[in-house]
Design a protein around this motif. Sequence first.
Motif, PDB file in Angstrom:
ATOM      1  N   HIS A 446     -10.599   2.167  -5.723  1.00 47.27           N
ATOM      2  CA  HIS A 446     -10.551   3.510  -5.172  1.00 47.27           C
ATOM      3  C   HIS A 446      -9.693   4.395  -6.075  1.00 47.27           C
ATOM      4  N   ALA A 447     -10.022   5.679  -6.085  1.00 51.79           N
ATOM      5  CA  ALA A 447      -9.360   6.604  -7.005  1.00 51.79           C
ATOM      6  C   ALA A 447      -7.850   6.580  -6.875  1.00 51.79           C
ATOM      7  N   ASP A 448      -7.339   6.417  -5.673  1.00 48.05           N
ATOM      8  CA  ASP A 448      -5.894   6.466  -5.465  1.00 48.05           C
ATOM      9  C   ASP A 448      -5.194   5.154  -5.823  1.00 48.05           C
ATOM     10  N   SER A 449      -5.979   4.131  -6.204  1.00 47.38           N
ATOM     11  CA  SER A 449      -5.360   2.845  -6.528  1.00 47.38           C
ATOM     12  C   SER A 449      -5.478   2.477  -8.010  1.00 47.38           C
TER      13      SER A 449
END
Length: 489
Positions: A446-449
């Motif tokens: 995921h983009a935030d990870s």
Amino acid sequence: MPIKLTSTNISALLVLCIISLNIGCTRERDDKPNIVFIMADDMGYGDVGSYNQDSKIQTANMDKLATEGLMFTHVHTPSSLCTPTRYGLLTGRYCWRTRLKEWVLADFYGDTPLIEEERMTIASMLKNEGYKTACIGKWHVGMTWNTKDGRPASYDEEDNVDFTKPVIGGPIERGFDYFFGTAGCSTSDPPYCFIENKKTISIPNVMIPEEMDARPGVVKGLMASDWSQEDVDVRLTEKAVDYIANHQTNHPDDPFFLYFVPSSPHIPWMVPDFMKGKTEEGARGDLVALVDWCVGQITEALEEYGLDDNTLIIVTSDNGPRKGANGHKSAGEFKGYKSQIWDGGHRVPFIAKWPGRIKPGTKSDEVFSLTDMMATFAALHDVELPANTAEDSYNVLPALLGGTTRENKMRPRVFHSGNGVFAIQQGDWKLIQGTKGSGSGKDRAHADSLLVVGQLYNLTNDPFERSDLWDKYPEKVIELNRLLEYIKN
């Protein structure tokens, strides 16, 4: 003392000049070897006997090539799936720079060309250098089908496709003089028919039988009435051998580039009768043995027509394998399989033979990717690639010829999984971004990870990716993440 010119020595000089011109012509042709690039579909690092002494598959022809040429142990595909690897090989560019950000082309009739019309390919580059070019086998980087009412087809319009009309944007319009093969995965994607150049050979007019539809991975769709799942690669091999023979008859003074891309050992593992039971692994292994048979047929044809000495032949695979059966280690000792981001998903066998230029019976651990073939073949012919061409391709010609390149080890290579997970390798280190998993199936980044979760391996000390060093070396994590983000952008 000046040489006095007489009619005798003038004649001698003329003879020498003619001889020199002839030598020059010969050298120019010799410097342009025929190139035969054979890329199997889902053949793993551990499938070939030369790479795995415990392999349950007999691969005598590929093993013979290894003894006559150079066997690479650290070659990778840019993706662990077929479409993006094929795009990367043909263009020298990572496929995730296109509209295809994950998985493969799977809209069948709606799969418009992934390779842009104006983009140079290996085939168009070599064609510019005087090569005759042929693609025989699986294409799977998109082509446009036409409908009966005269417009491009979409995914769900199989019944409205006009199979009598030429396809658009296939191999013939991407640098190849000749094409015989299939639009997608030959044995699992509709339409089940052969295309020659831009026209189907037989019109798909019947639905596939239930027993074929029940096979794993097979997509239901129209099939030509004379289609045989078991004999696809036999037919393709016959066409490859015919191409070599016809080339020698019609264009003996021109070099040729043959891109031969069989469907084996891709699912659904339907084996021709003469190969059934040839291996201890089972049906999948029998299809690896079929690839070996294809290699043998092509190498025999090269020898029969006296082309062996001036042909660079390469055998490799488009990505890692599915898991082997009956104890067979299809990826060798490497972790991961097809579609996964670990090395087993994208480290592949790569054997090269070129008599007189590649030393027989040698082995190399030089690192490179199939995206590097574009720049390498350009260097082989002293071609300066235009700007915005083969942006992700490095020249590894010294490695291909058995040498080393000091800077090659530190060149960053980017890998991509089925779900679009990124990894980067530079020097000893490999970083996987955004996940602790395989990057396939239900596992997604995921983009935030992306910058806070991942895996880090020292492949020199830990080639099988058993010890994750992400938490131990935060500076290396930051360094490789920054480099990967720079390349992605």
